[in-house]
Design a protein around this motif. Structure first.
Motif, PDB file in Angstrom:
ATOM      1  N   GLU A 125       7.522  -0.815   7.283  1.00  0.00           N
ATOM      2  CA  GLU A 125       6.061  -0.977   7.239  1.00  0.00           C
ATOM      3  C   GLU A 125       5.614  -2.168   8.076  1.00  0.00           C
ATOM      4  O   GLU A 125       6.341  -3.156   8.219  1.00  0.00           O
ATOM      5  N   THR A 159       4.138   3.094   4.658  1.00  0.00           N
ATOM      6  CA  THR A 159       5.210   3.597   5.528  1.00  0.00           C
ATOM      7  C   THR A 159       4.862   4.955   6.127  1.00  0.00           C
ATOM      8  O   THR A 159       4.232   5.772   5.459  1.00  0.00           O
ATOM      9  N   ASP A 162      10.027  -2.028   2.640  1.00  0.00           N
ATOM     10  CA  ASP A 162       9.694  -1.890   1.222  1.00  0.00           C
ATOM     11  C   ASP A 162      10.852  -1.099   0.600  1.00  0.00           C
ATOM     12  O   ASP A 162      10.853   0.125   0.625  1.00  0.00           O
ATOM     13  N   LYS A 178      10.351  -0.611  -7.455  1.00  0.00           N
ATOM     14  CA  LYS A 178       9.714  -1.128  -6.240  1.00  0.00           C
ATOM     15  C   LYS A 178       9.691  -2.645  -6.116  1.00  0.00           C
ATOM     16  O   LYS A 178       9.527  -3.157  -5.018  1.00  0.00           O
ATOM     17  N   GLU A 187      11.736   1.867   3.514  1.00  0.00           N
ATOM     18  CA  GLU A 187      10.398   2.258   3.975  1.00  0.00           C
ATOM     19  C   GLU A 187       9.967   1.162   4.935  1.00  0.00           C
ATOM     20  O   GLU A 187       9.682   0.040   4.507  1.00  0.00           O
ATOM     21  N   ILE A 234       0.855  -1.183   0.000  1.00  0.00           N
ATOM     22  CA  ILE A 234       0.000   0.000   0.000  1.00  0.00           C
ATOM     23  C   ILE A 234       0.892   1.235   0.000  1.00  0.00           C
ATOM     24  O   ILE A 234       1.835   1.335   0.787  1.00  0.00           O
TER      25      ILE A 234
HETATM   26 MG    MG Z   1       6.035   1.599   0.887  1.00  0.00          MG
END
Ligand code: MG
Length: 203
Positions: free
Chosen positions: A56, A175, A85, A106, A54, A6
């Motif tokens: 999470e 995040t 992430d 990503k 990031e 997300i």
């Molecule tokens: Mg992220």
């Protein structure tokens, strides 16, 4: 096994990225080859010059489902952990500018690091879970699930309108602020409350 992620789920992070607040969950995916389990080395990818962490909260799906109602969503996951992430921010910015998909930035190999999973207990208040990331022993990110724009249950309900959820699928829930660069030699430690569940050195 699928890995859902997300984006833009904490207002303070949306602000630091200069993005707009989302009206519904921003969803993207990573392939199975992105997964890095706890205690596995992480190598700095050669195609980027700006690797970001990031941190999470990650939930693990424990029951197959489709068109899940938010009020029933908590029956579909039973374990959580913290994850990273990993994002090639330079590549992501180039792709964003051109309006192209984010996968190269990503979803590359080893871009989804996850810690050791812990079982969700009835005593756990899922709307008040603290997690944090330390880089070289210094706190760089602090999150609390109460600050999510879309709750875990709302996210699962939304995802399941488009994708079936299957046992073992993972969901990175976004995040908080404080994302930043990591370099070779950095040590990242992710905590769920007081427990360090992920410890990873960038090689
Ligand atoms: Mg992220």
């Amino acid at each position: 096994m699928k890995i859902f992620c997300i984006g833009r789920n904490y207002a303070d992070h949306v602000k630091e990225m200069g993005s707009d607040l989302p009206e519904e969950p921003v969803v993207f995916m990573k392939p199975k080859s992105a997964l890095v389990q706890a205690h596995t080395p992480f190598y700095y990818p050669e195609f980027t010059n700006e690797l970001h962490y990031e941190c999470e909260l990650v939930v693990r799906i424990s029951k197959n489902g489709k068109y899940i109602q938010e009020k029933h969503a908590s029956n579909y996951y039973n374990a959580i952990t913290v994850g990273i992430d990993f994002t090639a921010r330079d590549i992501q910015n180039q792709l964003k500018e051109k309006g192209l998909p984010w996968e190269k930035a990503k979803s590359f190999d080893n871009s989804a690091a996850v810690g050791t999973f812990v079982d969700i207990t009835p005593a756990m208040n899922k709307k008040n879970i603290n997690f944090s990331l330390l880089k070289n022993k210094e706190v760089v990110q602090k999150g609390n699930t109460g600050k999510m724009i879309f709750s875990i249950d709302a996210i699962l309900a939304n995802i399941s309108n488009y994708f079936s959820l299957n046992i073992g699928d993972l969901v990175f829930t976004g995040t908080p602020a404080g994302v930043g660069e990591c370099l070779v030699g950095d040590v990242l430690e992710a905590y769920l409350e007081k427990d360090c569940l992920l410890n990873l050195e960038i090689k």
